[in-house]
Write an enzyme that holds these catalytic residues in place. Sequence first.
Site, PDB file in Angstrom:
ATOM      1  N   ARG A  90     -11.652 -19.191   5.473  1.00  0.00           N
ATOM      2  CA  ARG A  90     -10.643 -19.280   6.525  1.00  0.00           C
ATOM      3  C   ARG A  90     -11.257 -19.314   7.913  1.00  0.00           C
ATOM      4  O   ARG A  90     -10.808 -20.057   8.773  1.00  0.00           O
ATOM      5  CB  ARG A  90      -9.749 -18.045   6.460  1.00  0.00           C
ATOM      6  CG  ARG A  90      -8.980 -18.032   5.215  1.00  0.00           C
ATOM      7  CD  ARG A  90      -8.184 -16.791   5.062  1.00  0.00           C
ATOM      8  NE  ARG A  90      -7.366 -16.990   3.884  1.00  0.00           N
ATOM      9  CZ  ARG A  90      -6.412 -16.198   3.484  1.00  0.00           C
ATOM     10  NH1 ARG A  90      -6.146 -15.106   4.160  1.00  0.00           N
ATOM     11  NH2 ARG A  90      -5.715 -16.480   2.422  1.00  0.00           N
ATOM     12  N   GLU A 148       9.745   3.961   7.378  1.00  0.00           N
ATOM     13  CA  GLU A 148       9.546   2.550   7.758  1.00  0.00           C
ATOM     14  C   GLU A 148      10.309   2.307   9.054  1.00  0.00           C
ATOM     15  O   GLU A 148      11.491   2.601   9.130  1.00  0.00           O
ATOM     16  CB  GLU A 148      10.066   1.644   6.629  1.00  0.00           C
ATOM     17  CG  GLU A 148      10.238   0.187   6.995  1.00  0.00           C
ATOM     18  CD  GLU A 148       8.939  -0.481   7.441  1.00  0.00           C
ATOM     19  OE1 GLU A 148       7.947  -0.416   6.704  1.00  0.00           O
ATOM     20  OE2 GLU A 148       8.929  -1.048   8.555  1.00  0.00           O
ATOM     21  N   ALA A 167       0.827  -1.202   0.000  1.00  0.00           N
ATOM     22  CA  ALA A 167       0.000   0.000   0.000  1.00  0.00           C
ATOM     23  C   ALA A 167       0.864   1.256   0.000  1.00  0.00           C
ATOM     24  O   ALA A 167       0.630   2.187  -0.780  1.00  0.00           O
ATOM     25  CB  ALA A 167      -0.942  -0.009   1.201  1.00  0.00           C
TER      26      ALA A 167
HETATM   27  C1  LIG Z   1       3.005 -14.674   5.584  1.00  0.00           C
HETATM   28  C2  LIG Z   1       1.894 -13.939   4.910  1.00  0.00           C
HETATM   29  C3  LIG Z   1       1.415 -14.371   3.693  1.00  0.00           C
HETATM   30  C4  LIG Z   1       0.390 -13.680   3.055  1.00  0.00           C
HETATM   31  N1  LIG Z   1      -0.022 -14.090   1.826  1.00  0.00           N
HETATM   32  C5  LIG Z   1      -0.936 -13.346   1.166  1.00  0.00           C
HETATM   33  C6  LIG Z   1      -1.283 -13.659  -0.179  1.00  0.00           C
HETATM   34  O1  LIG Z   1      -0.742 -14.592  -0.779  1.00  0.00           O
HETATM   35  N2  LIG Z   1      -2.199 -12.878  -0.802  1.00  0.00           N
HETATM   36  C7  LIG Z   1      -2.778 -11.790  -0.188  1.00  0.00           C
HETATM   37  O2  LIG Z   1      -3.571 -11.108  -0.803  1.00  0.00           O
HETATM   38  N3  LIG Z   1      -2.442 -11.467   1.088  1.00  0.00           N
HETATM   39  C8  LIG Z   1      -1.539 -12.208   1.771  1.00  0.00           C
HETATM   40  N4  LIG Z   1      -1.182 -11.840   3.034  1.00  0.00           N
HETATM   41  C9  LIG Z   1      -1.704 -10.590   3.595  1.00  0.00           C
HETATM   42  C10 LIG Z   1      -0.983  -9.398   2.988  1.00  0.00           C
HETATM   43  O3  LIG Z   1       0.335  -9.732   2.693  1.00  0.00           O
HETATM   44  C11 LIG Z   1      -0.992  -8.188   3.914  1.00  0.00           C
HETATM   45  O4  LIG Z   1      -2.299  -7.891   4.284  1.00  0.00           O
HETATM   46  C12 LIG Z   1      -0.379  -6.997   3.174  1.00  0.00           C
HETATM   47  O5  LIG Z   1       0.970  -7.268   2.871  1.00  0.00           O
HETATM   48  C13 LIG Z   1      -0.468  -5.726   3.972  1.00  0.00           C
HETATM   49  O6  LIG Z   1       0.179  -4.718   3.232  1.00  0.00           O
HETATM   50  P1  LIG Z   1       0.292  -3.259   3.804  1.00  0.00           P
HETATM   51  O7  LIG Z   1       0.992  -2.453   2.777  1.00  0.00           O
HETATM   52  O8  LIG Z   1      -1.025  -2.817   4.294  1.00  0.00           O
HETATM   53  O9  LIG Z   1       1.191  -3.454   5.128  1.00  0.00           O
HETATM   54  P2  LIG Z   1       2.653  -4.103   5.309  1.00  0.00           P
HETATM   55  O10 LIG Z   1       3.144  -4.728   4.076  1.00  0.00           O
HETATM   56  O11 LIG Z   1       2.611  -4.915   6.540  1.00  0.00           O
HETATM   57  O12 LIG Z   1       3.545  -2.800   5.540  1.00  0.00           O
HETATM   58  C14 LIG Z   1       3.345  -1.957   6.647  1.00  0.00           C
HETATM   59  C15 LIG Z   1       4.676  -1.412   7.091  1.00  0.00           C
HETATM   60  O13 LIG Z   1       4.489  -0.369   8.036  1.00  0.00           O
HETATM   61  C16 LIG Z   1       5.491  -0.460   9.019  1.00  0.00           C
HETATM   62  N5  LIG Z   1       5.061   0.217  10.250  1.00  0.00           N
HETATM   63  C17 LIG Z   1       4.164  -0.201  11.171  1.00  0.00           C
HETATM   64  N6  LIG Z   1       4.073   0.683  12.182  1.00  0.00           N
HETATM   65  C18 LIG Z   1       4.945   1.679  11.895  1.00  0.00           C
HETATM   66  C19 LIG Z   1       5.331   2.868  12.577  1.00  0.00           C
HETATM   67  N7  LIG Z   1       4.830   3.195  13.768  1.00  0.00           N
HETATM   68  N8  LIG Z   1       6.259   3.677  12.004  1.00  0.00           N
HETATM   69  C20 LIG Z   1       6.825   3.348  10.804  1.00  0.00           C
HETATM   70  N9  LIG Z   1       6.503   2.226  10.127  1.00  0.00           N
HETATM   71  C21 LIG Z   1       5.574   1.400  10.668  1.00  0.00           C
HETATM   72  C22 LIG Z   1       5.649  -1.959   9.214  1.00  0.00           C
HETATM   73  O14 LIG Z   1       6.903  -2.276   9.812  1.00  0.00           O
HETATM   74  C23 LIG Z   1       5.523  -2.476   7.791  1.00  0.00           C
HETATM   75  O15 LIG Z   1       6.756  -2.590   7.140  1.00  0.00           O
HETATM   76  C24 LIG Z   1      -0.175 -12.537   3.683  1.00  0.00           C
HETATM   77  C25 LIG Z   1       0.307 -12.113   4.919  1.00  0.00           C
HETATM   78  C26 LIG Z   1       1.333 -12.792   5.539  1.00  0.00           C
HETATM   79  C27 LIG Z   1       1.841 -12.317   6.850  1.00  0.00           C
END
Ligand SMILES: Cc1cc2nc3c(=O)[nH]c(=O)nc-3n(C[C@H](O)[C@H](O)[C@H](O)COP(=O)(O)OP(=O)(O)OC[C@H]3O[C@@H](n4cnc5c(N)ncnc54)[C@H](O)[C@@H]3O)c2cc1C
Lengths: 516, 181
Positions: free
Chosen positions: A343, A85, A66
């Site tokens: 799930r 990050e 995102a």
């Molecule tokens: C092992 C695993 C497998 C998955 N497989 C799938 C799949 O195959 N298909 C699918 O659709 N979904 C899958 N999911 C779910 C999906 O990957 C996650 O929902 C998605 O990656 C979330 O993306 P995001 O950008 O919202 O957050 P993230 O990718 O988690 O990124 C958020 C970032 O913000 C940082 N952050 C947090 N708090 C702070 C702060 N206070 N200050 C600065 N930085 C901060 C974190 O450290 C992190 O790096 C999976 C999840 C996991 C854990």
Amino acid sequence: MSEDEKKPKNPSRRAFLKSTGGAAAIAGIALGGLAVNPKETAAALNPMPKKWDETYDVVIIGSGFAGLAAAIEAKNAGATVTVIEKMFVHGGNSIINGGDFSAAGTKMQKEAGIQDSADIMYNDMMKTGLYLNHPGLAKTVAEQSNSALEWCQSLGARFAKVGFHGGHSVKRAHQTINASGSEVVNKLFDKVNALGIKVQTRTKLVRFVSDKGGRIVGIEVRTGYKFPDEKSGKTAYIKARKAVVLTSGGFSQDLALRQIEDPRLTDKFGSTNQPGATGEALLAACMAGAMDLQMDWIQLGPWTSPDEKGFGHVPLFCERLVGYGPMINPKTGKRFFKETGNRKERADAIILIGNPVIIMGDSYAVPKQVFPNALQKGMEAGAIKKFDTLEDLAKNYNIPFEAFTAEIAKWNSFVEKKKDADLDCMIFQDAKPTVTPPFYAARLWPKVHHTMGGLVIDNNAQVMGFDLKPVKGLYAAGEVSGGVHGAVRLGGVAMADCIVFGRIAGKNAAKEKSQI
Amino acid sequence: MKMTEKDKRVFETAQQARIHTPLCLLVLILTLGIAMTSVAAPKKMATSQPENCALCHGKEKALPAGHNDIKKMNYEGCKKCHIDTLRLGGKLPGGHIHQLSGVSCEKCHGKVKKQTEVPMKQCVTCHNPEKLKEKTAKVKPENPHTSPHYGTGLDCNACHRQHGKSENFCAQCHKFNFVVP
Ligand SMILES: Cc1cc2nc3c(=O)[nH]c(=O)nc-3n(C[C@H](O)[C@H](O)[C@H](O)COP(=O)(O)OP(=O)(O)OC[C@H]3O[C@@H](n4cnc5c(N)ncnc54)[C@H](O)[C@@H]3O)c2cc1C
């Protein structure tokens, strides 16, 4: 209050805060319905820094799908951008994810002869989400899933095949060539670097800074932060001339917060998430006036193994086998739940049984369905096992053999008919009876995987406040937001959600009027 | 006591290094030496030299009594005795190995008043990530120098510490039992 921060401009307000006991009193008044705007309260409690260390148009928190999608779109729309990050590395949960991207009506589906549409995907999301999904948000994700996938492809991300996930009515999970979200993250990351966007790792969001009207104008961070040492790093202030985009992910690893929302989720349950998947950034947004929703819908993955750490390899084995092989309760030797169920249903069914269960497949289904690397690694880790006969398999897991063979025979008859008369499992056209040795099996025990709840956003990714009005200058996307998935997130839809809303958030943040 | 192949090698290299100590005593001393290095809380001196322990460690003995004189010794010299189970990698802080290999503080930190953390782009001027990946290709259960997540791009500092104990970064999520030098 640190020396860096100057006193609020309105001395009478400050005096008032002091004399009434600060935060608690103000919050009490706000909740009591007196004419105190919660965002003004937040502003009063969050003083302006004396000086900003850095200034950008758009400041993005979190470097997963995102955040990176938002960064690219904001930059392409002409804004100056930074991504912060807190962890040592970029990528969050996105870079360890399984690489399944659910999208409807895609070219790859058409080539594989799969009939699908945004409407069917939307209906699947709503049905599985128990209709708690915010329809506008779910519709946006379903409708833009194809263009989001194509956008990732245009940045170089490669997808190998279209697979199935429980709860979907057709195959629509587009798997990256390395069965990992890193394929997408790293292509986005390359683009972010090519655009000259500064990604600042080990920089943690501490609080949002709002102006007197409650508009978010910047953030306080700790630079040089070493997770999880809260005393590490130095305070700095980053100004956002246009907007802050919060993409800090979910809170599956936040033991305190997840137990407040769902007290069952003690440390008895492991998590598939990266250790930094904690909720402090989400809570900081709430303290700045943002509203949260459905926080107690926390998803457990029913396909994880107690025999390996974290997400591991077994989920990639299990999810490729449902609809091809049976899931067995080793205590009874019988099937116990619809393998292709969603799930939540499946995790609840396993928790109810109270001990790990078995997923299995034969030498027709496994090589055909399971990503070779996942199979090999899972076997090396000892989490997936191979057996020459069903008898060996039963012996290994202490399964009563007679009941088990009778159950397998019954399952095979369902497969022949392509109709499961017992549990209504969806059986795929190319499925064959489980008869060809050697047989493969793995144990399953749920782990905390996804937090469906989060910040309230509208269709523009604009965050909404406790006064039910926009929190100006604040956008959110990805797992930190709530409402897209309702009660249950379907497999692969997180990737679609993060890319679709990440892009929307980035574009809209860049469109905001500069506050200078 | 019958000598194993390994013992023989230790013995022979000890001979080469002209250490005339009975074998078992030598082993004891070297083991103690490893334990001792982790006890000291030394100062970080920009001017430090490998043979001058006292400059950073002060009065505290950095080496065990009876340790071979290390004046003019380099890391290759250390490795004459420190092989197999006596290996220093993973036990001796990386900064010492650098020093002993002729890489002074300044070579990484630069000539600066206040030394700051060394970024990965400095490490790769000597340690080519692609070459490292080849070098550790056979390490089980996985090659530590490449991964599906970061390729060869993971920051060296994620695992390797020069002034403290190195860390097995992968172990956050995986069951990889790497010994990290
Ligand atoms: C092992 C695993 C497998 C998955 N497989 C799938 C799949 O195959 N298909 C699918 O659709 N979904 C899958 N999911 C779910 C999906 O990957 C996650 O929902 C998605 O990656 C979330 O993306 P995001 O950008 O919202 O957050 P993230 O990718 O988690 O990124 C958020 C970032 O913000 C940082 N952050 C947090 N708090 C702070 C702060 N206070 N200050 C600065 N930085 C901060 C974190 O450290 C992190 O790096 C999976 C999840 C996991 C854990």
